[in-house]
Design an enzyme around this catalytic site. Sequence first.
Site, PDB file in Angstrom:
ATOM      1  N   ARG A  29       0.835  -1.210   0.000  1.00  0.00           N
ATOM      2  CA  ARG A  29       0.000   0.000   0.000  1.00  0.00           C
ATOM      3  C   ARG A  29       0.866   1.254   0.000  1.00  0.00           C
ATOM      4  O   ARG A  29       0.933   1.978  -0.972  1.00  0.00           O
ATOM      5  CB  ARG A  29      -0.948  -0.018   1.216  1.00  0.00           C
ATOM      6  CG  ARG A  29      -2.103   0.986   1.124  1.00  0.00           C
ATOM      7  CD  ARG A  29      -1.748   2.380   1.581  1.00  0.00           C
ATOM      8  NE  ARG A  29      -1.279   2.463   2.960  1.00  0.00           N
ATOM      9  CZ  ARG A  29      -0.779   3.568   3.490  1.00  0.00           C
ATOM     10  NH1 ARG A  29      -0.661   4.679   2.765  1.00  0.00           N
ATOM     11  NH2 ARG A  29      -0.341   3.572   4.753  1.00  0.00           N
ATOM     12  N   ASP A  30       1.562   1.504   1.071  1.00  0.00           N
ATOM     13  CA  ASP A  30       2.340   2.729   1.209  1.00  0.00           C
ATOM     14  C   ASP A  30       3.490   2.769   0.210  1.00  0.00           C
ATOM     15  O   ASP A  30       3.876   3.838  -0.262  1.00  0.00           O
ATOM     16  CB  ASP A  30       2.862   2.829   2.641  1.00  0.00           C
ATOM     17  CG  ASP A  30       3.469   4.186   2.954  1.00  0.00           C
ATOM     18  OD1 ASP A  30       3.150   5.152   2.244  1.00  0.00           O
ATOM     19  OD2 ASP A  30       4.251   4.284   3.907  1.00  0.00           O
ATOM     20  N   HIS A 222       6.604   4.294  12.749  1.00  0.00           N
ATOM     21  CA  HIS A 222       6.719   4.285  11.291  1.00  0.00           C
ATOM     22  C   HIS A 222       7.782   5.308  10.919  1.00  0.00           C
ATOM     23  O   HIS A 222       7.500   6.487  10.772  1.00  0.00           O
ATOM     24  CB  HIS A 222       5.359   4.645  10.686  1.00  0.00           C
ATOM     25  CG  HIS A 222       5.308   4.578   9.189  1.00  0.00           C
ATOM     26  ND1 HIS A 222       4.471   3.715   8.519  1.00  0.00           N
ATOM     27  CD2 HIS A 222       5.966   5.259   8.237  1.00  0.00           C
ATOM     28  CE1 HIS A 222       4.611   3.872   7.213  1.00  0.00           C
ATOM     29  NE2 HIS A 222       5.524   4.814   7.019  1.00  0.00           N
ATOM     30  N   HIS A 224      10.915   6.909   8.585  1.00  0.00           N
ATOM     31  CA  HIS A 224      11.540   7.026   7.267  1.00  0.00           C
ATOM     32  C   HIS A 224      13.032   7.223   7.463  1.00  0.00           C
ATOM     33  O   HIS A 224      13.471   7.719   8.507  1.00  0.00           O
ATOM     34  CB  HIS A 224      10.925   8.188   6.488  1.00  0.00           C
ATOM     35  CG  HIS A 224       9.586   7.875   5.895  1.00  0.00           C
ATOM     36  ND1 HIS A 224       9.199   8.293   4.644  1.00  0.00           N
ATOM     37  CD2 HIS A 224       8.532   7.173   6.379  1.00  0.00           C
ATOM     38  CE1 HIS A 224       7.968   7.871   4.383  1.00  0.00           C
ATOM     39  NE2 HIS A 224       7.546   7.190   5.428  1.00  0.00           N
ATOM     40  N   CYS A 255       9.046   9.756   0.192  1.00  0.00           N
ATOM     41  CA  CYS A 255       8.305  10.873   0.760  1.00  0.00           C
ATOM     42  C   CYS A 255       8.426  12.069  -0.177  1.00  0.00           C
ATOM     43  O   CYS A 255       9.533  12.578  -0.378  1.00  0.00           O
ATOM     44  CB  CYS A 255       8.842  11.244   2.136  1.00  0.00           C
ATOM     45  SG  CYS A 255       8.007  12.698   2.817  1.00  0.00           S
ATOM     46  N   ASN A 264      10.572   4.666   3.117  1.00  0.00           N
ATOM     47  CA  ASN A 264      10.276   3.830   4.271  1.00  0.00           C
ATOM     48  C   ASN A 264      11.471   3.009   4.727  1.00  0.00           C
ATOM     49  O   ASN A 264      12.326   2.631   3.923  1.00  0.00           O
ATOM     50  CB  ASN A 264       9.125   2.873   3.932  1.00  0.00           C
ATOM     51  CG  ASN A 264       7.803   3.579   3.803  1.00  0.00           C
ATOM     52  OD1 ASN A 264       7.371   4.270   4.712  1.00  0.00           O
ATOM     53  ND2 ASN A 264       7.147   3.404   2.672  1.00  0.00           N
TER      54      ASN A 264
END
Length: 320
Positions: A29-30, A222, A224, A255, A264
């Site tokens: 998804r991300d 979460h 990065h 991002c 990520n």
Amino acid sequence: MSTPELGLPMVVPAPGLPARVRIHEVGPRDGLQNEKATVPTEVKAEFVRRLADAGLTTIEATSFVHPKWVPQLADAEALFPLVRDLPGVHLPVLVPNAHGLDRALALGATRVAVFASATQSFSKANLNRTVDEALAMFEPVVSQAKKDGLHVRSYLSMCFGDPWEGAVPVHQVVRVCRSLLDMGCDELSLGDTIGVATPGHVRELLTELNEAGVPTGSIGVHFHDTYGQALTNTLVALQHGVTTVDASAGGLGGCPYAKSATGNLATEDLVWMLQGLGIDTGVDLGRLTATSVWMAGRLGRPSPSRTVKALAGTAQPPKE
């Protein structure tokens, strides 16, 4: 301490760390939502299956955001039925509003996530609403999801820094977290969206969340890796007692709000560290690496994960 096998780290446990960590895999998804080209539905489904075969038990499958905003995930209705019956695997999906929740419920989703922001600037840019307006929008969605027996996660972006506002005050993040829990969310995912968090900042936020009545067991992290801090920040969270960590296979996803952001935290990099610490994840690192190599081939570029690069030649292929 144990002697490592080929392609695995030596295990040297450290005191004060959890025995097991649940990896919340966000690659399908991300990760894929940031791709310029649309990945075919069957490739996405195969990606999810291979991740499950590697031992991941929480895999965020897709998003029910309007296709206009995230065209890469416009096939949610087609994809979810292809993977929803994987045994022993939770497949949460992102729902932005009541309509998204209805779409997810119609397909039998049992876990959903909403996506809030800790800052006004990002909330207005991403949701066209202030923080409080966004919370008001999510409240009936969360309420309905809980009435239907669903597990509800809330992503909270910009917990450490915002590209427009700079460093984000800890009390500001705590207020929004408390509001999300009060409306019924089961789990919070603290997002370092532009990758600027550092260990002391992470420790302070987690401590103040606890002091505000937010239990550590309801928190996931979460991170990065924009400035190379994702694993260090994760270790601090583990030392605090956090046992849920978001990561993306092969480091998929970037991002758009931070220049040169590496995106990520790669799941393989996380698993390498956790295995070296003797922390159980249930993940087969060789199969996971092979899956990311396979997916990188479908995307036409190498994985940015350092562990994938190091192990690519020794990884065992996933089961066909």
